[in-house]
Enzyme design. Structure first.
Site, short mmCIF file in Angstrom:
data_model
loop_
_atom_site.label_atom_id
_atom_site.label_comp_id
_atom_site.label_asym_id
_atom_site.label_seq_id
_atom_site.Cartn_x
_atom_site.Cartn_y
_atom_site.Cartn_z
N ILE A 92 -30.28 -55.01 -47.76
CA ILE A 92 -31.02 -56.27 -47.79
C ILE A 92 -32.05 -56.36 -46.68
O ILE A 92 -32.82 -57.30 -46.61
CB ILE A 92 -30.07 -57.50 -47.71
CG1 ILE A 92 -29.10 -57.38 -46.54
CG2 ILE A 92 -29.34 -57.69 -49.02
CD1 ILE A 92 -28.28 -58.63 -46.30
N GLY A 93 -32.08 -55.37 -45.80
CA GLY A 93 -33.10 -55.43 -44.76
C GLY A 93 -32.94 -54.29 -43.77
O GLY A 93 -31.91 -53.62 -43.72
N GLY B 111 -33.65 -53.49 -39.59
CA GLY B 111 -34.00 -54.08 -38.30
C GLY B 111 -34.44 -53.00 -37.34
O GLY B 111 -34.54 -51.83 -37.71
N SER C 144 -32.84 -51.77 -35.01
CA SER C 144 -31.78 -50.84 -34.62
C SER C 144 -30.95 -50.33 -35.79
O SER C 144 -30.10 -49.47 -35.60
CB SER C 144 -30.87 -51.51 -33.60
OG SER C 144 -30.47 -52.78 -34.07
N GLY C 145 -31.17 -50.84 -36.99
CA GLY C 145 -30.35 -50.35 -38.09
C GLY C 145 -30.69 -50.95 -39.44
O GLY C 145 -31.59 -51.77 -39.57
N VAL D 150 -29.42 -53.13 -42.79
CA VAL D 150 -28.45 -54.18 -43.08
C VAL D 150 -28.10 -54.16 -44.56
O VAL D 150 -28.99 -54.12 -45.42
CB VAL D 150 -29.00 -55.56 -42.67
CG1 VAL D 150 -27.93 -56.63 -42.86
CG2 VAL D 150 -29.47 -55.54 -41.22
N LYS E 130 -24.44 -54.33 -40.59
CA LYS E 130 -25.54 -53.55 -40.04
C LYS E 130 -25.03 -52.17 -39.63
O LYS E 130 -24.09 -52.05 -38.86
CB LYS E 130 -26.15 -54.24 -38.82
CG LYS E 130 -27.40 -53.50 -38.31
CD LYS E 130 -27.78 -53.88 -36.92
CE LYS E 130 -28.71 -55.08 -36.87
NZ LYS E 130 -29.13 -55.36 -35.49
N ASP F 180 -36.09 -60.36 -28.44
CA ASP F 180 -36.78 -59.98 -29.66
C ASP F 180 -36.86 -61.17 -30.61
O ASP F 180 -36.48 -61.08 -31.78
CB ASP F 180 -36.09 -58.78 -30.32
CG ASP F 180 -36.97 -58.07 -31.33
OD1 ASP F 180 -38.19 -58.36 -31.38
OD2 ASP F 180 -36.45 -57.23 -32.09
#
Lengths: 112, 845
Positions: free
Chosen positions: B671-672, B674, B676-677, B679, B693, B787
């Protein structure tokens, strides 16, 4: 060099506020003037005495005067948050207070 | 008219085109006014003009392209305006030009023109704080008269050209805060007049050239925050004028060369955050002017040299995080100007010398995490300026000096994890904000005078042998946010005053004591409290006073004598069994005596029996350790998975296995992504939906731990809830509540127009502001998110905002010890382009 402090978060928060008000990405290559930088674009617009309501998200236009007034007050808060000098930016506590003030007049906002 | 001099004259308006008609002008100074608009092209007709000073105005537009026509120009200062565009190539015609300063125009773009090399009379070249990019051209070597090159805080990349060595008059080279790569050219050693070499915060690799030792006029070398390797050149010993040597945050190895002690003008020596080994040169005392010496976070070994005490001007000494051994030299405390002494996390042993009392300038003293023994010397109470005292995690014995109240400026007192005995002193300094005396052997009662500590925010007296009741005067500690009295022998009823402390928001731990009676009804007022532990006491009555504490994240009432119906709220229904067990009379509505609960209690009894048998058979130390581990396991529900060596930690009761999760980490569930990883949306067999994540790689372990450390310790209704985490050798996973409505970014910019109404947007932003205000002002130490962006604001079903992605978060006050150093910031530089404050833009990647 600038130290990373709470004020760095305040700046970023200000950028999100601008994004919410203008409906534009912080780095938007389609910005008029070709600058691609939302903060700079807003700054330039205000510095050249442009009508601040011209930069609002087109989807937010055509609202009542009092609502537009709220948006412009929010714009003023966001403008403070993205001050170049960290010491000119408000703390988050002050930011909360200023934001709440904006819609408090209309009756308590008890969403939260 | 030949001269037009109107600087700082409050002039506003535009520069008239007609100025081009004043052909006789040789000197124009309109600096420090409020001029706006463009610089008229017509100004370039003034062929006799020698000085054009328009700096510190609001001028915009381009630098006139025909600027090269000003063939007599000597001084051109346009700095601190709003100019944009590029530096015109015609600048090469200005062969008389000596001073070119156009810095402070943040929108000035393009490269330093190669043609600049033709301005052979140039003495000062200033392009700092612009958006100048590209390489520093090799033609710079043609500038035989140049004294100052200031191109800092720009977007300069590439390497420093070898030709720089030909700028034989160069005194100041300021190239800091750029993206310069490559190594430092050896030819820099030919700059015999160089005084200031500031190259910090770039991506410079390779070794520091030994040749630099030939630049004997050098006063300041700052190469901090680069990727330098190799050792500190011994040739630096020849730099007798050197005042500042800053090499922090690099990858330097080798030793601190003893030759450096020949630099007798040195006032600041910063070599922290490297991999420097060996001993600190015993002759360091030769540096008689030294005021600041930072060598923390290295691999230094051996003793702290006595000789440091000869540096009579020394104000700050930080040798923390090394492998230093031996005692703290008592001579150090003869330093009359020493304000900061930081020696934490070494292997120091011996006593804290009583001479410490002579060092009355001390403000900050941190000796924690060493092997210091003996007592806390009573002489420490002579330190009237002491603000921060941390000697925790040592082997100290004896009493806490009863006269500690003489340290009137003390705000932080941390003596935890020692073997201190005696009682908590009756009188403590009135300005204390933090007291941590936990994990010692303190006895006696807590005095009424605790109420005089009105500034106190955190009080941790856990894991001692304190007894008696909690004095009602605790109510006067009105700023108290955290109170930990767990694992003592306190008894009697819990005074209602505890629950009336207005700021008690973080943590109230009264577990493992002998408290009896009922929970005072005033507990219902602890609306902001996050964690409450009342377990392992003799408390009785109902839990009704707790039913309304909607900010609670964690509650443990196990092993008491509570009775009655469990409050029928979602929070109580989701509480892990282990937090309720051991209360015979407690039941859930509709379930008389749930069998599983009885069973759990049976297990617990069994556990207690095992502990008892250990108690009878082994030493007390081991038992304490066991109990400690049991508590830890109990707090975090840690489950060690046998099969794939998974470590799984859940912060609340959930029914899924690692297999249930891993099986669903497929591309169709993404679903996404980021910073760092990736999701995933994962629905586990019992129907619960989670956001999971998966960190990009094990290299992201910094972001992984950062997220766990910040999110597990805080709770706010506008901050994403971390449900738990899983970690194996190859995979690191974070589990969150799933939010179905996407992010603020998708709300604003996504295709579905939906509910992007003003009221919704406003409410979302107020929520985000609350979350940040909580992190900055209500968390102690405060937390920076690092962030903040629209993509990291997630939305619940009713558009409730949740601040997410704490992979870049950091504790603000960890930097406290390094306020006069740039050092610690580099590893933390992160964030998202477009959202970062100016001055934090210059990222390595």
């Amino acid at each position: 060099m600038q130290k990373i402090t709470e004020k760095s978060d305040v700046y970023s928060f200000g950028v999100v506020l601008l994004e919410v008000l203008t409906g534009r990405h912080p780095l938007d290559p389609t910005l008029p003037g070709g600058g691609a930088n939302l903060v700079q674009w807003v700054r330039n617009h205000l510095a050249s005495n442009g009508d601040p309501s011209d930069i609002l998200d087109p989807k937010l236009r055509g609202r009542s005067d009092s609502t537009v007034h709220e948006m412009l007050q929010t714009l003023a808060v966001s403008f403070l948050c993205v001050s170049t000098r960290p010491e000119d930016r408000p703390t988050m506590k002050d930011t909360v207070a200023m934001l709440r003030e904006i819609r408090l007049v209309e009756g308590p906002n008890q969403r939260s | 008219m030949k001269i037009l001099a109107l600087s700082t004259a409050n002039i506003t308006g535009r520069i008239p085109k007609e100025i081009g008609d004043c052909k006789e002008l040789t000197f124009i100074d309109l600096s420090g006014n409020s001029l706006f608009g463009e610089i008229p092209e017509e100004i370039c007709r003034l062929s006799k003009l020698q000085t054009l000073a328009l700096h510190a105005n609001f001028l915009e537009g381009n630098i006139p392209s025909s600027i090269g026509n000003l063939s007599s120009l000597v001084n051109l200062t346009l700095y601190d305006n709003k100019l944009s565009g590029e530096i015109p190539k015609s600048i090469s015609s200005l062969t008389e030009l000596q001073v070119l300063r156009v810095g402070g125009n943040t929108n000035l773009k393009g490269e330093v023109p190669w043609e600049i090399g033709n301005c052979t009379n140039l003495v000062v070249l200033g392009l700092a704080e612009t958006s100048i990019s590209g390489n520093l051209p090799s033609s710079i070597g043609m500038l035989k008269r140049i004294q100052t090159i200031a191109i800092y805080t720009t977007l300069l990349s590439g390497s420093i050209p070898e030709e720089i060595g030909k700028c034989s008059e160069l005194q100041n080279l300021y190239l800091y805060q750029n993206s310069i790569s490559g190594s430092i050219p050896r030819q820099i050693g030919e700059l015999s007049k160089l005084q200031n070499l500031l190259l910090w915060q770039n991506n410079i690799v390779g070794t520091i050239p030994e040749e630099l030792g030939s630049c004997t006029q050098l006063e300041v070398i700052d190469m901090s925050e680069n990727l330098l390797t190799g050792s500190i050149p011994t040739s630096f010993g020849k730099l007798s004028n050197l005042q500042g040597l800053q090499l922090s945050v690099n990858k330097l190895s080798g030793i601190i060369p003893p030759e450096i002690t020949n630099c007798t003008s040195l006032t600041q020596l910063e070599v922290d955050n490297n991999a420097i080994s060996g001993e600190i040169p015993p002759v360091i005392g030769n540096l008689r002017s030294l005021t600041l010496f930072f060598a923390w976070q290295n691999k230094l070994s051996g003793k702290i040299p006595d000789g440091l005490s000869q540096c009579q001007d020394l104000q700050a000494l930080d040798l923390s995080y090394n492998n230093l051994t031996g005692p703290i030299p008592k001579q150090l405390f003869g330093l009359r100007n020493l304000t900061k002494l930081l020696l934490l996390s070494n292997d120091l042993s011996g006593f804290i010398p009583p001479e410490i009392g002579n060092c009355t300038s001390l403000y900050r003293l941190r000796l924690n995490h060493n092997r210091l023994s003996g007592t806390v010397p009573s002489e420490i109470t002579n330190l009237k300026n002491l603000n921060f005292l941390d000697v925790s995690s040592n082997h100290l014995v004896g009493e806490i000096p009863p006269t500690l109240s003489r340290c009137q400026n003390l705000e932080f007192l941390d003596l935890h994890s020692n073997s201190l005995t005696g009682s908590v002193p009756n009188n403590l300094p009135k300005n204390l904000q933090l007291i941590d005396l936990s994990d010692n052997r303190l006895t006696g009662e807590l005095s009424h005078s605790i109420g005089s500590l009105t500034e106190l925010a955190k009080l941790n007296l856990g894991k001692n042998q304190l007894r008696g009741s909690i004095p009602a005067e605790i109510l006067s500690c009105s700023k108290l946010q955290l109170l930990d009295l767990g694992s003592n022998s306190f008894s009697g009823e819990i005074p209602k005053e505890v629950a009336q402390i207005p700021s008690l928001e973080i943590f109230l731990n009264l577990s493992y004591n002998q408290f009896s009676g009922e929970i005072p009804p005033q507990f219902s007022g602890l609306k902001k409290l996050g964690v409450l532990d009342l377990s392992h006491n003799k408390l009785s009555g109902k839990l009704d006073a707790l039913s309304d504490l909607h900010n609670l994240v964690s509650l443990n009432v196990s092993f008491n004598d509570f009775t009655g119906e469990l409050p029928n709220t979602p929070f109580f229904r989701n509480l892990p069994l282990s937090d309720l067990t051991g209360n015979d009379g407690l039941y859930i509505a509709g379930v008389a005596t749930p069998a599983d609960r009885k069973e759990a209690r049976g297990h617990a009894r069994m556990l207690m029996k095992i502990i008892l048998s250990i108690l009878l058979s082994t030493s007390a130390v081991l038992v304490l350790l066991t109990v400690h581990i049991l508590i830890r396991a109990h707090v975090s529900n840690k489950v060690l998975m046998g099969n794939n060596n998974w470590v799984l930690t859940l912060y609340q009761k959930s029914e899924f296995s690692v297999d249930d999760i891993v099986r669903n980490l497929t591309s169709s569930n993404v679903i996404g992504t980021g910073s760092s990883g990736v999701v995933y949306k994962v629905t586990v067999p019992n129907g619960q939906t989670l956001a999971v994540k998966k960190m990009w790689s094990s290299a992201e372990s910094g972001a992984f731990t950062s997220e766990i450390q910040t999110l597990s310790s805080i709770r706010h209704k506008n901050i994403i809830k971390l449900l738990g985490w899983g970690s194996s050798k190859n995979m690191k996973l974070l589990f969150y509540e799933y939010l179905p409505t996407g992010s603020l970014s998708s709300l604003l910019h996504g295709s579905g127009q939906g509910k992007a109404e003003w009221e919704t947007r406003y409410d979302v932003m107020v929520g985000v502001a609350h979350a940040l205000a909580y992190l900055h002002h209500d968390c102690e130490p405060s937390i920076l998110h690092g962030d903040v962006k629209a993509m990291n604001v997630l939305l619940g079903p009713g558009y409730q905002p949740y601040l997410a992605d704490f992979g870049q978060a950091r504790i603000a006050s960890e930097n406290v010890d390094c306020t006069n150093s740039k050092a610690l910031q580099r590893p933390y530089l992160a964030g998202s382009y477009g959202y970062m404050a100016p001055g934090t833009f210059f990222l390595p990647s």
